[in-house]
Write a protein that holds these residues in place. Structure first.
Motif, PDB file in Angstrom:
ATOM      1  N   ALA A 165      16.296   5.976   5.387  1.00  0.00           N
ATOM      2  CA  ALA A 165      15.045   5.773   6.122  1.00  0.00           C
ATOM      3  C   ALA A 165      14.747   6.986   6.995  1.00  0.00           C
ATOM      4  N   ASP A 166      13.577   6.957   7.607  1.00  0.00           N
ATOM      5  CA  ASP A 166      13.210   8.036   8.525  1.00  0.00           C
ATOM      6  C   ASP A 166      14.204   8.124   9.674  1.00  0.00           C
ATOM      7  N   ILE A 167      14.417   9.323  10.116  1.00  0.00           N
ATOM      8  CA  ILE A 167      15.313   9.546  11.251  1.00  0.00           C
ATOM      9  C   ILE A 167      14.520   9.978  12.479  1.00  0.00           C
ATOM     10  N   ASP A 168      13.212   9.709  12.473  1.00  0.00           N
ATOM     11  CA  ASP A 168      12.348  10.140  13.574  1.00  0.00           C
ATOM     12  C   ASP A 168      12.826   9.622  14.926  1.00  0.00           C
ATOM     13  N   HIS A 169      13.190   8.331  14.964  1.00  0.00           N
ATOM     14  CA  HIS A 169      13.620   7.758  16.239  1.00  0.00           C
ATOM     15  C   HIS A 169      14.904   8.436  16.732  1.00  0.00           C
ATOM     16  N   LEU A 170      15.809   8.698  15.835  1.00  0.00           N
ATOM     17  CA  LEU A 170      17.059   9.378  16.192  1.00  0.00           C
ATOM     18  C   LEU A 170      16.768  10.781  16.725  1.00  0.00           C
ATOM     19  N   GLU A 171      15.858  11.490  16.087  1.00  0.00           N
ATOM     20  CA  GLU A 171      15.493  12.831  16.547  1.00  0.00           C
ATOM     21  C   GLU A 171      14.798  12.781  17.909  1.00  0.00           C
ATOM     22  N   GLU A 172      13.978  11.747  18.141  1.00  0.00           N
ATOM     23  CA  GLU A 172      13.334  11.588  19.452  1.00  0.00           C
ATOM     24  C   GLU A 172      14.369  11.355  20.545  1.00  0.00           C
ATOM     25  N   ASP A 214      17.431  12.386  20.501  1.00  0.00           N
ATOM     26  CA  ASP A 214      18.114  13.668  20.690  1.00  0.00           C
ATOM     27  C   ASP A 214      17.281  14.603  21.567  1.00  0.00           C
ATOM     28  N   GLU A 215      15.985  14.668  21.320  1.00  0.00           N
ATOM     29  CA  GLU A 215      15.115  15.532  22.125  1.00  0.00           C
ATOM     30  C   GLU A 215      15.066  15.071  23.575  1.00  0.00           C
ATOM     31  N   ARG A 216      14.971  13.745  23.776  1.00  0.00           N
ATOM     32  CA  ARG A 216      14.944  13.211  25.141  1.00  0.00           C
ATOM     33  C   ARG A 216      16.242  13.533  25.877  1.00  0.00           C
ATOM     34  N   MET A 217      17.354  13.414  25.166  1.00  0.00           N
ATOM     35  CA  MET A 217      18.648  13.724  25.775  1.00  0.00           C
ATOM     36  C   MET A 217      18.733  15.207  26.125  1.00  0.00           C
ATOM     37  N   ASP A 218      18.244  16.066  25.238  1.00  0.00           N
ATOM     38  CA  ASP A 218      18.238  17.507  25.513  1.00  0.00           C
ATOM     39  C   ASP A 218      17.419  17.822  26.755  1.00  0.00           C
ATOM     40  N   GLU A 219      16.261  17.187  26.886  1.00  0.00           N
ATOM     41  CA  GLU A 219      15.425  17.417  28.073  1.00  0.00           C
ATOM     42  C   GLU A 219      16.145  16.990  29.348  1.00  0.00           C
ATOM     43  N   THR A 220      16.816  15.849  29.289  1.00  0.00           N
ATOM     44  CA  THR A 220      17.573  15.376  30.451  1.00  0.00           C
ATOM     45  C   THR A 220      18.684  16.363  30.804  1.00  0.00           C
ATOM     46  N   ARG A 221      19.375  16.852  29.772  1.00  0.00           N
ATOM     47  CA  ARG A 221      20.473  17.800  30.009  1.00  0.00           C
ATOM     48  C   ARG A 221      19.942  19.128  30.559  1.00  0.00           C
ATOM     49  N   TYR A 222      18.819  19.598  30.030  1.00  0.00           N
ATOM     50  CA  TYR A 222      18.237  20.857  30.529  1.00  0.00           C
ATOM     51  C   TYR A 222      17.838  20.718  31.999  1.00  0.00           C
ATOM     52  N   LYS A 223      17.270  19.556  32.356  1.00  0.00           N
ATOM     53  CA  LYS A 223      16.891  19.340  33.758  1.00  0.00           C
ATOM     54  C   LYS A 223      18.137  19.342  34.640  1.00  0.00           C
ATOM     55  N   MET A 224      19.206  18.685  34.164  1.00  0.00           N
ATOM     56  CA  MET A 224      20.437  18.656  34.934  1.00  0.00           C
ATOM     57  C   MET A 224      21.012  20.064  35.099  1.00  0.00           C
ATOM     58  N   GLU A 225      20.959  20.852  34.030  1.00  0.00           N
ATOM     59  CA  GLU A 225      21.457  22.223  34.114  1.00  0.00           C
ATOM     60  C   GLU A 225      20.630  23.047  35.100  1.00  0.00           C
ATOM     61  N   LEU A 241      27.795  14.990  20.399  1.00  0.00           N
ATOM     62  CA  LEU A 241      27.897  13.754  19.630  1.00  0.00           C
ATOM     63  C   LEU A 241      26.574  13.416  18.946  1.00  0.00           C
ATOM     64  N   VAL A 242      25.507  13.433  19.715  1.00  0.00           N
ATOM     65  CA  VAL A 242      24.200  13.083  19.162  1.00  0.00           C
ATOM     66  C   VAL A 242      23.719  14.177  18.211  1.00  0.00           C
ATOM     67  N   ASN A 243      23.962  15.432  18.560  1.00  0.00           N
ATOM     68  CA  ASN A 243      23.571  16.517  17.654  1.00  0.00           C
ATOM     69  C   ASN A 243      24.252  16.359  16.292  1.00  0.00           C
ATOM     70  N   HIS A 244      25.518  15.978  16.306  1.00  0.00           N
ATOM     71  CA  HIS A 244      26.255  15.786  15.051  1.00  0.00           C
ATOM     72  C   HIS A 244      25.654  14.619  14.253  1.00  0.00           C
ATOM     73  N   CYS A 245      25.294  13.546  14.936  1.00  0.00           N
ATOM     74  CA  CYS A 245      24.678  12.403  14.258  1.00  0.00           C
ATOM     75  C   CYS A 245      23.362  12.806  13.602  1.00  0.00           C
ATOM     76  N   VAL A 246      22.537  13.557  14.331  1.00  0.00           N
ATOM     77  CA  VAL A 246      21.240  13.990  13.792  1.00  0.00           C
ATOM     78  C   VAL A 246      21.448  14.910  12.601  1.00  0.00           C
ATOM     79  N   MET A 247      22.349  15.863  12.709  1.00  0.00           N
ATOM     80  CA  MET A 247      22.583  16.792  11.602  1.00  0.00           C
ATOM     81  C   MET A 247      23.139  16.062  10.374  1.00  0.00           C
ATOM     82  N   THR A 248      24.018  15.099  10.595  1.00  0.00           N
ATOM     83  CA  THR A 248      24.560  14.321   9.478  1.00  0.00           C
ATOM     84  C   THR A 248      23.447  13.542   8.792  1.00  0.00           C
ATOM     85  N   ALA A 249      22.592  12.897   9.575  1.00  0.00           N
ATOM     86  CA  ALA A 249      21.481  12.133   8.997  1.00  0.00           C
ATOM     87  C   ALA A 249      20.530  13.048   8.231  1.00  0.00           C
ATOM     88  N   ARG A 250      20.228  14.215   8.791  1.00  0.00           N
ATOM     89  CA  ARG A 250      19.346  15.164   8.101  1.00  0.00           C
ATOM     90  C   ARG A 250      19.947  15.608   6.771  1.00  0.00           C
TER      91      ARG A 250
END
Length: 117
Positions: free
Chosen positions: A51-58, A60-71, A97-106
């Protein structure tokens, strides 16, 4: 004149100890988002089709934004509750962890490899 000195002192103290920066809460938030991403990946695998992995990618992007803000906050902060390098490493490792999940799904989608039991 004394009022000016008080204002300078307050500014200096705010610079050293900024209000509202709770790195523990930020790490917990990143960890919760990571858990949500891994759970989404597992649900995607359980569906048994590619199935589509759009939600999983979203997620991942949200988590990246949170991490960038924290950094960013980490770089702006003079004092942190634990070593800033450890905060950075913890957030980055959880993100992997999430990056690996997204790459595996892709890759599974790209190579048309369905999940197996």
């Amino acid at each position: 004149m004394e009022k000016r000195e008080e204002v300078r002192e307050r500014r200096l103290l705010r610079r050293i100890f900024p209000d509202g920066l709770d790195f523990y809460a930020m790490l917990i938030d990143i960890t919760d988002q990571s858990r949500e991403g891994v759970e989404e990946f597992l649900a995607w695998l359980d569906r048994g089709h590619l199935a589509d992995i759009d939600h999983l990618e979203e997620l991942d992007e949200r988590m990246d934004e949170t991490r960038y803000k924290m950094e960013h906050d980490l770089h702006e902060s003079f004092v942190t509750p634990i070593d800033r390098e450890e905060i950075y490493i913890l957030s980055r490792q959880v993100d992997y962890l999430v990056n690996h999940c997204v790459m595996t799904a892709r890759q599974m989608k790209a190579y048309d490899v369905p999940p197996n039991p």
